[in-house]
Design an enzyme around this catalytic site. Structure first.
Site: not given
Lengths: 177, 177
Positions: A7, A68, A141
């Site tokens: 992330d 991501e 996260d």
């Protein structure tokens, strides 16, 4: 399949390693955060992220990297940092020949909660359940990185079929051209 | 001072090396483009950009890297690619301890043409004149990279004074805290 989910972020880069195959219980192998100081120069922060990701690749030897897919949202400054951190993570994996997959936030949410509009708490709760953890991984996260890895393991069979179809179509086009 | 200017992009990354000091005629040492195929995977493209930038750093040994500061503009897809390519360039420089400076497009235009809203042709014409070239460097990304390097050489004295002022202020704050 062992997947490192990332992330991306300049200040906090969530990292999580999940092992398993679609349709079977998954296992968390590792989870953490790569941090860089907000007051450091951008170049130095990128070097720190590279070092951090390299350590995770060295230690856990994942077969895939799931990152991501970054969209330009409201906060332009954050988005740029996210794009830059994700570039470093993808670079580290690609240099080692590790395939990189991108998943959008809504794909990840839909994969782990059933809804593309789930909130952070819901994602954390489902990650905890799916990986049979005692508590949601912190910070968020880190949980998001695990969700990315789970999403990748579950979506991989469909993605492979798609890629094979595209490759077959290209071959066909080449033959008829 | 020898500066490598980088106009970042995934498909075309303009690179240009300029040598000189503010207030004296400048010299172009090298100019070119690092290209990656649009149909390659993102990870591979970032690896290609890394190799390209490393070659330029090896060959020209610049003392500074000047990169365009990326803003989120109209085309989100392009902006993300630009941010990712710039991250790789900054990473390569920072790993070698080469200081990285960011300049906005309007700072660059204002530095070389006097107007922050100058068009590509005007920037190309001024780069040609300032570096005493026979023709504007092509493609435009290469000319923009040279413009970035020129901008950095001319702005560096002011930036250094600013940094010294900030450092002095921090020291002062540290003493009084």
């Amino acid at each position: 399949m062992r997947v490192l989910g990332v992330d991306p972020g300049l200040t906090r880069c969530g990292v999580g390693v999940v092992e398993g195959v679609a349709g079977r219980p998954l296992t968390m192998v590792g989870v953490g955060v790569v941090r860089t100081p907000a007051d450091a120069e951008l170049g130095h922060r990128l070097v720190e992220i590279e070092r951090g990701i390299e350590r995770w690749l060295d230690e856990y030897r994942p077969e895939r990297l799931a990152v991501e897919r970054v969209f330009s949202q409201h906060n332009v400054r954050t988005v740029m940092g996210t794009a830059q951190a994700s570039a470093v993570a993808m670079l580290c994996a690609a240099r080692r020949g590790i395939p990189v997959a991108l998943h959008t936030p809504s794909e990840v949410k839909a994969a782990v909660t059933g809804s593309g509009r789930a909130d952070k708490a819901q994602v954390g709760a489902m990650v905890t359940r799916l990986l049979r953890l005692d508590a949601p991984p912190k910070p968020a996260d880190a949980a998001d990185a695990l969700a990315l890895a789970i999403c990748h393991i579950w979506r991989a069979p469909a993605q492979n079929r798609l890629q094979q179809a595209v490759a077959a179509h290209r071959t066909l086009k080449g033959r008829t051209a």
